[in-house]
Design an enzyme around this catalytic site. Sequence first.
Site, PDB file in Angstrom:
ATOM      1  N   ASN A  28      -6.093  -0.263  -8.067  1.00  0.00           N
ATOM      2  CA  ASN A  28      -6.431  -0.661  -6.700  1.00  0.00           C
ATOM      3  C   ASN A  28      -6.595   0.622  -5.917  1.00  0.00           C
ATOM      4  OD1 ASN A  28      -6.124  -3.439  -7.169  1.00  0.00           O
ATOM      5  ND2 ASN A  28      -3.910  -3.302  -6.834  1.00  0.00           N
ATOM      6  N   GLN A  77      -2.508   0.952 -12.648  1.00  0.00           N
ATOM      7  CA  GLN A  77      -1.389   0.176 -13.160  1.00  0.00           C
ATOM      8  C   GLN A  77      -1.751  -0.494 -14.481  1.00  0.00           C
ATOM      9  OE1 GLN A  77       0.899  -2.300 -10.481  1.00  0.00           O
ATOM     10  NE2 GLN A  77      -0.342  -1.689  -8.728  1.00  0.00           N
ATOM     11  N   CYS A  95       5.722  11.392  -0.867  1.00  0.00           N
ATOM     12  CA  CYS A  95       5.026  10.495  -1.798  1.00  0.00           C
ATOM     13  C   CYS A  95       5.903  10.237  -3.024  1.00  0.00           C
ATOM     14  CB  CYS A  95       3.703  11.124  -2.221  1.00  0.00           C
ATOM     15  SG  CYS A  95       2.952  10.284  -3.617  1.00  0.00           S
ATOM     16  N   HIS A 152      -2.106  15.146  -5.211  1.00  0.00           N
ATOM     17  CA  HIS A 152      -2.055  14.023  -4.271  1.00  0.00           C
ATOM     18  C   HIS A 152      -3.388  13.804  -3.536  1.00  0.00           C
ATOM     19  CE1 HIS A 152       0.186  11.243  -1.612  1.00  0.00           C
ATOM     20  NE2 HIS A 152      -0.472  11.778  -0.598  1.00  0.00           N
ATOM     21  N   HIS A 173      -1.911   8.362  -3.446  1.00  0.00           N
ATOM     22  CA  HIS A 173      -1.848   9.218  -4.637  1.00  0.00           C
ATOM     23  C   HIS A 173      -2.673   8.556  -5.748  1.00  0.00           C
ATOM     24  CE1 HIS A 173       0.392  12.434  -6.879  1.00  0.00           C
ATOM     25  NE2 HIS A 173      -0.224  11.783  -7.850  1.00  0.00           N
ATOM     26  N   CYS A 185       4.278  11.849  -6.367  1.00  0.00           N
ATOM     27  CA  CYS A 185       4.057  13.281  -6.577  1.00  0.00           C
ATOM     28  C   CYS A 185       5.121  13.854  -7.531  1.00  0.00           C
ATOM     29  CB  CYS A 185       4.089  14.034  -5.243  1.00  0.00           C
ATOM     30  SG  CYS A 185       2.487  14.017  -4.368  1.00  0.00           S
ATOM     31  N   SER A 232      -0.865   0.791  -1.702  1.00  0.00           N
ATOM     32  CA  SER A 232       0.114   1.204  -0.712  1.00  0.00           C
ATOM     33  C   SER A 232       0.410   2.701  -0.775  1.00  0.00           C
ATOM     34  CB  SER A 232       1.394   0.384  -0.878  1.00  0.00           C
ATOM     35  OG  SER A 232       1.790   0.357  -2.221  1.00  0.00           O
ATOM     36  N   HIS A 285      -3.664   6.743  -8.675  1.00  0.00           N
ATOM     37  CA  HIS A 285      -2.894   6.064  -9.724  1.00  0.00           C
ATOM     38  C   HIS A 285      -3.469   4.689 -10.022  1.00  0.00           C
ATOM     39  CE1 HIS A 285      -1.244   3.938  -6.223  1.00  0.00           C
ATOM     40  NE2 HIS A 285      -0.708   3.054  -7.051  1.00  0.00           N
TER      41      HIS A 285
HETATM   42  O1  G1P Z   1       1.592  -3.170  -7.092  1.00  0.00           O
HETATM   43  P1  G1P Z   1       1.226  -2.743  -5.698  1.00  0.00           P
HETATM   44  O2  G1P Z   1       0.224  -1.625  -5.676  1.00  0.00           O
HETATM   45  O3  G1P Z   1       2.411  -2.470  -4.831  1.00  0.00           O
HETATM   46  O4  G1P Z   1       0.516  -4.025  -5.046  1.00  0.00           O
HETATM   47  C1  G1P Z   1      -0.860  -4.274  -5.067  1.00  0.00           C
HETATM   48  O5  G1P Z   1      -1.339  -4.605  -6.379  1.00  0.00           O
HETATM   49  C2  G1P Z   1      -0.807  -5.798  -6.972  1.00  0.00           C
HETATM   50  C3  G1P Z   1      -1.506  -6.027  -8.299  1.00  0.00           C
HETATM   51  O6  G1P Z   1      -2.918  -6.083  -8.160  1.00  0.00           O
HETATM   52  C4  G1P Z   1      -0.979  -7.002  -6.041  1.00  0.00           C
HETATM   53  O7  G1P Z   1      -0.268  -8.108  -6.568  1.00  0.00           O
HETATM   54  C5  G1P Z   1      -0.474  -6.710  -4.632  1.00  0.00           C
HETATM   55  O8  G1P Z   1      -0.783  -7.798  -3.765  1.00  0.00           O
HETATM   56  C6  G1P Z   1      -1.137  -5.433  -4.109  1.00  0.00           C
HETATM   57  O9  G1P Z   1      -0.657  -5.110  -2.809  1.00  0.00           O
END
Ligand code: G1P
Lengths: 340, 340
Positions: free
Chosen positions: B153, B168, B51, B113, B164, B54, B161, B166
């Site tokens: 997300n 943004q 990961c 994790h 873990h 981590c 993706s 997290h």
């Molecule tokens: O930034 P990540 O987690 O790789 O990507 C994810 O979040 C982003 C922001 O919401 C989006 O634009 C991506 O389509 C989504 O896969």
Amino acid sequence: MNTDLQDYSHKRFNILTGEWVLVSPHRAKRPWQGQNESVSNEVRPTHDPNCYLCAGNTRINGEVNPDYKDVFVFTNDFAALQSNSKTFALNNGLFKAESETGICKVICFSPDHSKSLADMGVDAINKVVKVWQEEYQLLGANETINNVQIFENKGAVMGCSNPHPHGQIWSQSTIPNEVEKKDNQQKTYYSKNKSSLLGDYLKQELEAKERIIFENDDFVVLIPFWAIWPFEAMIAPKKQYKDITQISEKESLAYAEAISVLTKVYDALFACSFPYSSGIHQAPTNGEDNNHWHWHMSFYPPLLRSATVKKFMVGYEMFGTPQRDITAEQAAQRLRDLVK
Amino acid sequence: MNTDLQDYSHKRFNILTGEWVLVSPHRAKRPWQGQNESVSNEVRPTHDPNCYLCAGNTRINGEVNPDYKDVFVFTNDFAALQSNSKTFALNNGLFKAESETGICKVICFSPDHSKSLADMGVDAINKVVKVWQEEYQLLGANETINNVQIFENKGAVMGCSNPHPHGQIWSQSTIPNEVEKKDNQQKTYYSKNKSSLLGDYLKQELEAKERIIFENDDFVVLIPFWAIWPFEAMIAPKKQYKDITQISEKESLAYAEAISVLTKVYDALFACSFPYSSGIHQAPTNGEDNNHWHWHMSFYPPLLRSATVKKFMVGYEMFGTPQRDITAEQAAQRLRDLVK
Ligand SMILES: O=P(O)(O)O[C@H]1O[C@H](CO)[C@@H](O)[C@H](O)[C@H]1O
Ligand SMILES: O=P(O)(O)O[C@H]1O[C@H](CO)[C@@H](O)[C@H](O)[C@H]1O
């Protein structure tokens, strides 16, 4: 070509909705470790006894489909909108609601369960166009119906629950959000310039050539400058018409050809039956002159890199602004190269 | 309770965005034959050597994560926005674009994790809140940054993706579409009424009680009257604050408790780690007074009926108006019943 647009993060303005899209060209290099979609390469039979849209089969409400030969329309058995629904309004402080009535229909494009628009000939697609015209006319003439939204959800990843080739119409008493936005933008431009916003835009695109996928005498297929989805595309008549009933027989065939070319190119891109939602935006049937309207059809396909990797419109996109990596120009180039 | 809202199709007005949602209560009975999501009940290790989030592991760009003990922030290795990107503007007829610069960060909520916010204690969540406050302050103080969008997300179905725990932050030079809409609606109301739009709305909700999931002294957790997603929820402070840095230490703990209650209830609903995108909308950091702003956090979860059946926002939703079947009141009742 403006190379800044290919190299640096920027936002582009959607002239039809008045909203923006964020473009991050450098981000296309990001590795993908997330969810993959499954691709069905299953060969479907031409008639499936368990399909509720195939000719002669019985639907969930007991009705039997006729033995139809080309296009078949019926009222949706699980309609989100109903014509006999109670009407009311709620205006309680900051709680504001209004009843919504309408008519929802399903249109089977072909009796052949195995086909999609991409596999049908131009003449067969033209029969679908004819039915769209008839339904817009018929539903629009109903005085309780002020908007007719024709659309198709194709592919399981687009929430389509039956692979039989079909689309839908949701027609209703009020104007939906997206139509309202386009109505406002087109109206403002038309009153100022006395010409069609989309028509003037198409002229500029036909000169720039960078985003054109295909054109014939009467229609243009392009990736809009402000496209959100990686391979989003638009089909629009070169002449300004308010709605699909206004085009001539020759133009109708040119439109069917445009649909055929685009859907075939889509299927070729990632060697799969390409999923998308498509929809036709045209003048509301609200009794106004709507001289500012220029109808067009949009395709919103979710795939990004392959048949199994889609673009997720989540997080930042939901709370901020839609975001894309590959530019509209790059996408157009790839699709244009596939036109036979 | 207004029973018309539970029985008949209607649209509801979102006071914060000025847009509508279509509600079709009778449609919840529709059988589902479409795509199912996969549920991962995989038990994750507390540390995964593969990961990139981590502690102690090496990221794709060669940097080594520190041996962090609670929350860890770093600049996104595949940032959609960059602070040193070229600035430019394109104003060519109907092609309109503007460069966008910014700073994107990743926030690991915990070194563990295997955890999600739902499994973390209130004190651990409060540490995440502290970092959100610090980052809003720090990024907002940068004069090239006019908006700080914090979001998460969660779950593969939401494009995440890496499992873990997290979130943004995408911070940028201009104001995103959704923030702009809420800015306008709040400003109009505030100049007319000299009070907070969301504050007045919360008072009305606390009296109506129908859509409340949970409250403590300082925060309310509810399904907004105009919710789009089946189990969409909002967490908001009862008092009007422009941004998360304005709350007291006591309020910060109350906020962490609200997050804990909501995420636990979500996981309980369909007995799975509940996917969602969440985001905090707060005053833009554009140097204006923004006295009309009342910050709030929203959760947009895609699941509809079970851990594997989600709501698809496609077709009509993309071309018309977002649509839901189960009403906000029914959803609130189900979640409220799960609060321990
Ligand atoms: O930034 P990540 O987690 O790789 O990507 C994810 O979040 C982003 C922001 O919401 C989006 O634009 C991506 O389509 C989504 O896969
Ligand atoms: O009507 P269908 O095909 O059953 O359902 C599909 O299309 C509808 C209209 O776009 C959406 O509301 C549904 O979420 C989707 O699953």
